[in-house]
Scaffold this active site. Structure first.
Site, PDB file in Angstrom:
ATOM      1  N   ASP A  78     -31.029  34.379   7.126  1.00 61.97           N
ATOM      2  CA  ASP A  78     -30.876  34.274   5.685  1.00 61.97           C
ATOM      3  C   ASP A  78     -29.468  34.772   5.373  1.00 61.97           C
ATOM      4  O   ASP A  78     -28.836  35.433   6.215  1.00 61.97           O
ATOM      5  CB  ASP A  78     -31.934  35.139   4.987  1.00 61.97           C
ATOM      6  CG  ASP A  78     -31.765  35.154   3.487  1.00 61.97           C
ATOM      7  OD1 ASP A  78     -31.610  34.065   2.907  1.00 61.97           O
ATOM      8  OD2 ASP A  78     -31.756  36.252   2.898  1.00 61.97           O
ATOM      9  N   ASP A  80     -28.030  35.910   1.710  1.00 62.92           N
ATOM     10  CA  ASP A  80     -27.991  37.006   0.734  1.00 62.92           C
ATOM     11  C   ASP A  80     -28.817  38.180   1.234  1.00 62.92           C
ATOM     12  O   ASP A  80     -30.007  38.048   1.508  1.00 62.92           O
ATOM     13  CB  ASP A  80     -28.535  36.537  -0.623  1.00 62.92           C
ATOM     14  CG  ASP A  80     -27.695  35.423  -1.228  1.00 62.92           C
ATOM     15  OD1 ASP A  80     -26.470  35.486  -1.095  1.00 62.92           O
ATOM     16  OD2 ASP A  80     -28.272  34.501  -1.829  1.00 62.92           O
TER      17      ASP A  80
END
Length: 355
Positions: A78, A80
């Site tokens: 991922d 963020d």
């Protein structure tokens, strides 16, 4: 209680042919075709799969990074809260990625943030000093366009976008007509007796993502399309409660925009971002990787970790983003990753500690 539908491409109806202006989209049917023989997945089955996570053993703290690294071929990260927060790179990320590449690991970056296209995310990686190929990036903006492509969404129909430039660019690459987006951010409704708001009756889908220009005009326009246009789809790039616009605090995420349209239409969105396995199946087939050879690394339990678990991958939670150790270990939390650690740079220190 209303519940959202999370889509896996394994259960999407794919027509035999489709045209597109992008090679990524034109290969979508070929990539996903092995899954088409499976039976339609009902929401009940998805709920059972989620509830079965309760029986998972508590997550183990990562102690031996080498063992995990050697056990997989690919790491899906991922962005963020894992690679960066806002526009600030998280400490130790460049060195960690370099180490993994030196070991021959494939790296893929998947984000629910739909504000940018894959090309735009490539520029963000470059700005932060990271060398990442566009083909290694998969955003929910791409997933929305890919889903429409996979169901042979009619090219003579339009897509109304509540979201930002990333969705528009991916729809354009896929050859779809669209309206809305940031240009509707300045539009206002002058409410007066007898006022009737018009909308385009040729809109066949409303795509909702994170939108910093969200307003009442967009809510009403999207609502009219979904309610009054026969068969109009309601598609959400994600339902994330919060996001990291800056590294100083959490900000309301795309789920808040989706929630407004859900409330006004009383309809559930088709969610194409994490924890849907849409992108997981796509990636597995695109790169020819067994899902057991993938480790999903993320900072959210209900999106990243569930995404990995739904896809049959190993999972590693990092505490550098949304999820705290207290939340992970709470008796109320039923989603347990295989491992957890403070940040991905622990791959370096834990490696050194086990030599």
């Amino acid at each position: 209680m209303l519940t959202s539908r999370v889509i896996s491409p394994s259960f999407l109806p794919l027509p035999p042919t489709a045209s597109t202006s992008s090679s990524s989209f034109s290969s979508l049917r070929t990539i996903l075709s092995p899954f088409l023989a499976k039976t339609q997945l009902s929401y009940t089955r998805t709920s059972r799969m989620a509830s079965s996570l309760t029986a998972r053993a508590a997550a183990n703290k990562l102690e031996n990074a080498d063992e995990l690294i050697d056990s997989v071929e690919t790491f899906i990260f991922d962005c963020d809260g894992v690679i960066w927060k806002g526009d600030k790179l998280i400490e130790g990320v460049p060195e960690t990625l370099d180490m993994l590449r030196s070991k021959g690991k494939r790296l893929v970056f998947v984000t629910n943030n739909s504000t940018k296209s894959r090309k735009q995310y490539g520029k963000k990686f470059e700005t932060l000093g990271l060398s990442v190929n566009e083909e290694e990036i998969f955003a929910s903006s791409f997933a929305a366009a890919a889903y429409l492509q996979s169901i042979d969404f009619p090219k003579d129909k339009k897509v109304y976008v509540i979201g930002e430039d990333g969705i528009l660019k991916e729809l354009e690459l896929a050859g779809f007509q669209y309206l809305g987006g940031p240009t509707d951010g300045d539009k206002k409704i002058e409410l007066k007796p007898g006022f009737l708001m018009e909308h385009d009756h040729n809109v066949g889908a409303v795509v909702v993502g994170f939108d910093r220009y969200f307003n009442y005009y967009k809510v009403q326009y999207g609502t009219l399309c979904i309610r009054e246009n026969p068969g109009c789809l309601f598609i959400a790039t994600n339902r994330d409660a919060v996001t990291h616009l800056t590294d100083a605090q959490e900000w309301a995420g795309g789920g808040s925009m989706v929630g407004a349209i859900r409330g006004s239409t009383q309809k559930e969105p088709l969610v194409v971002g994490k924890p849907s396995t849409f992108m997981m199946d796509y990636l597995s087939n695109k790169f020819g990787i067994s899902k057991s050879q993938i480790c999903m690394v993320g900072d959210r339990l209900d999106t990243d970790i569930l995404f990995g678990q739904n896809g049959g991958c190993k999972t590693l939670l990092v505490l550098s983003g949304v999820t705290s150790l207290e939340t992970l270990q709470s008796p109320d939390n039923s989603i347990q990753p295989d491992f957890y650690t403070s940040k991905i740079a622990d791959f370096l220190s834990l490696k050194a500690a086990t030599v």
